[in-house]
Design an enzyme around this catalytic site. Sequence first.
Site, short mmCIF file in Angstrom:
data_model
loop_
_atom_site.label_atom_id
_atom_site.label_comp_id
_atom_site.label_asym_id
_atom_site.label_seq_id
_atom_site.Cartn_x
_atom_site.Cartn_y
_atom_site.Cartn_z
N LYS A 86 -7.01 -0.82 -37.36
CA LYS A 86 -5.85 -0.56 -38.22
C LYS A 86 -5.11 0.68 -37.73
O LYS A 86 -5.62 1.46 -36.93
CB LYS A 86 -6.31 -0.36 -39.67
CG LYS A 86 -7.27 0.80 -39.88
CD LYS A 86 -7.71 0.91 -41.32
CE LYS A 86 -8.66 2.10 -41.52
NZ LYS A 86 -9.03 2.27 -42.93
N ARG A 90 -11.43 3.07 -55.86
CA ARG A 90 -10.15 2.85 -55.19
C ARG A 90 -9.77 1.40 -55.37
O ARG A 90 -9.09 1.05 -56.32
CB ARG A 90 -10.24 3.26 -53.71
CG ARG A 90 -8.89 3.38 -53.02
CD ARG A 90 -9.01 3.99 -51.64
NE ARG A 90 -9.80 3.20 -50.71
CZ ARG A 90 -9.97 3.50 -49.42
NH1 ARG A 90 -9.44 4.60 -48.93
NH2 ARG A 90 -10.69 2.73 -48.64
N TYR A 139 14.31 27.65 -33.30
CA TYR A 139 15.05 27.49 -34.54
C TYR A 139 14.65 28.55 -35.57
O TYR A 139 13.49 28.94 -35.66
CB TYR A 139 14.81 26.11 -35.14
CG TYR A 139 15.59 25.01 -34.47
CD1 TYR A 139 16.98 25.04 -34.43
CD2 TYR A 139 14.94 23.93 -33.89
CE1 TYR A 139 17.69 24.02 -33.82
CE2 TYR A 139 15.64 22.90 -33.28
CZ TYR A 139 17.02 22.96 -33.24
OH TYR A 139 17.74 21.96 -32.64
N MET A 197 11.86 19.04 -32.67
CA MET A 197 11.65 17.60 -32.75
C MET A 197 11.07 17.04 -31.46
O MET A 197 10.16 16.21 -31.48
CB MET A 197 12.96 16.89 -33.07
CG MET A 197 12.80 15.37 -33.16
SD MET A 197 14.34 14.49 -33.50
CE MET A 197 14.57 14.92 -35.23
#
Length: 826
Positions: A493, A593, A721, A770
């Site tokens: 997964k 859960r 930044y 980024m």
Amino acid sequence: MEYSLTQITKAVKGKRVGNPGEEITVTDLLIDSRKLITPEKCLFVALKSQRNDAHRYIPDLYAKGVRCFVVSSLPDDLSKFPEASFIQVKDTLAGLQMLATWHRKQFSCPVIGITGSNGKTIVKEWLYQLLAKNKQVVRSPKSFNSQIGVPLSVWKMKAFHDMAIFEAGISEPDEMGKLQQIIQPDIGVFTNIGQAHEENFLTLAQKVGEKLKLFTKVKSLIYCADHNEIQEVILRTKLLDNIQVFTWARKTNADLMVKNTSRSDHFTHIDAVFKNEPASIRIPFTDEASVENAITCWAVMLFLGYDQTFIAKGMETLQPVAMRMELKEGINNCSIINDSYNSDINSLSIAIDFLQQQRRHKKKTMILSDILQSGRNPAELYEDVAALLKNKSIDRIIGIGKDISKQADKFDLEKAFFPDTEEFLEKYPLHSFQNETILLKGARVFAFEKISRMLEQQAHETVLEINLDNLVHNLNYYRSRLHPGVKTMAMVKAFSYGSGSFEIASLLQFHRVDYLSVAYADEGIELRNAGITLPIMVMNPEESSFDSIIKYNLEPEIYSFRLLSLLEEALQKSGRNHQPVTIHIKLDTGMRRLGFDKEDMELLANRVREVGFFHVGSIFTHLAATDDPTHDDFTRFQIDLFNRMALMLTERLDYPVLLHALNSAGITRFPDAQYDMVRVGIGLYGIPSAGEEEEHLKPVSTLKSTISQIKQVKAGESIGYSRAGRASHDMTLAVIGIGYADGLNRRLSKGKGSLYIHGQPALIIGNICMDMCMVDITGIACNEGDEVIIFGPPQPISSLARMLETIPYEILTSISRRVKRIYFRE
């Protein structure tokens, strides 16, 4: 072992030239300049071949710090190598073999020598798997069985080893005598005799006789007496007069008499008689070659005196031997398999088999160079290659090299031929590669790495390298901890924890895991479209996905009556309610859960029985804290509750149902709760969930980038930044091509995290951007373009997780899909 150059010079009968200073010692042998690791203790042996002369790499290696060389000719200008020591010999290959022969004589532990036409590597690897349970065993790496591979293998012997296993291969007469002197086996194993390299021998008997030279001084020999060709030559040479023999056979009398073999599912059961007593083993393979190899290993283990119970347990957990390949994303939605290390005929079919395992694309293309040093007539050789490609349903062949180009008429398929790599790159339209899997199989001299670079998907230089060998090792570790017959469900997964879905699933399918598990249906659909045929459990099925689950033969987890009803409705609408759908029932035993509660059992059992088109594949639960000893009492409570709840269901069903509860950590900590199947997740990827796993698991993923630019920053200047970084001193700054969009967590900004360059930590300065970040490289010798490690040796992902106060799962699954994945096998 550490040897002085004086000792080595004497061992190779050479002449020492050059630096007469203090005595130098070496521990490592190097024959491939590209594989240099530690120059300080390295001895480079400059081998010569018809196509290459390694003496030309000496200047580059000297510049990298290597100071010791075995050569057949000295450099023209020794003054360029003032600190170097050269050991001059007549023939560097012979020198390498003499050095290994001398090294072998330093040890007295038993040595097993293996030869035969087929099965050498498998028998060696399986013997290692069986013997390494209670011995320190050294063995040949992969199929290192040649005139070069054998000495490199023997060099790996150390004082702490209890046993050594080396394989020896030959392709022409008068080769085995040299290998015998190097290996000096005490115990011989002759696997079989076949037609490999037959063109170099006058008769099959001559080839048998040549192979038997490995055993002229052994104390014992193990072989199959059914191989008449081997038996006749052994009797004729009177080898039995001087050595002890242990044989196995199906047809004639032998020490181990095989009476019956029966196959079921993925196993073969083998019955035999040993010392007038019945004995049996069960192996997880069904092909005849594996059966023969396993019986040979059985004979060796019996000869060595191992208990039959010990042998049978080991046989049941034998693992497939991993192959070396590199799988990458290519241009135009292609997949690239790079096996451009060699193009020998023996490995060609293995490479094609690996190509066939990739189910993502229907079209298969092979780019093949001349097959060098085969010793065969080119017309016959390439006729066999063409037949092999046809038999394996390869769609297209691109041949590169003068020899293969001359045999173009032999290939009855889509084809193109070029005299060399350069002409192929210049003239062949790369845009013609579309939606296909491409196998590169070339001898090193053809520089197929140039082709690989052109065919790879162009992406920025941040990559996630996935070591498939280590993943297989981790899988085998968990399998080794399982009781016989327990199945394995592998969790793939979340893009296989960031490692890539169908690539990992394909490997796991090849290594015969029993089930795959994904989080959502779209992940399962992607695997089906990539050719994955294993059963796939969907852990979080959504109402909108049931039609796709039915269409793609996926198996939903059912954790509520609502889901059960929705699936029932979807089946009725699809018209497939006459065809049972496999479901997996989730029980909540304390995780709180997802899952049915104890009070639901009676109603659930009735519902499943009433609806005839549900087939319960498994019943399972999720244990909350198997990795934490402080919660062991709660884990045992969950296991006990699961036993009672599962029984309430299974006793109402009239067919067997798999039970499973354990995750990776639970496999090692709660072996009594393995039931019918276990779920292996993060541990597959080398992340230990329990303390005892740490020494056994190998890291699978390494996240790398490169230095984009280096600049000087004055003390007091701001960086990045929000001017969040400040240079506290005159600083050398490196801009690295990875940012938070790639998965580098922004919480590592402003000095909290470090990246590694040439083994040294470089502090992250300012805010992570980024697409990039900045690190302080003051005092670190590096250049633009150099490699940067985000995690992997020397910074384990677990260390990075501790910095971030999170878990490795989060880091792995956060790596963006724009980061190129490169899959490789050693």
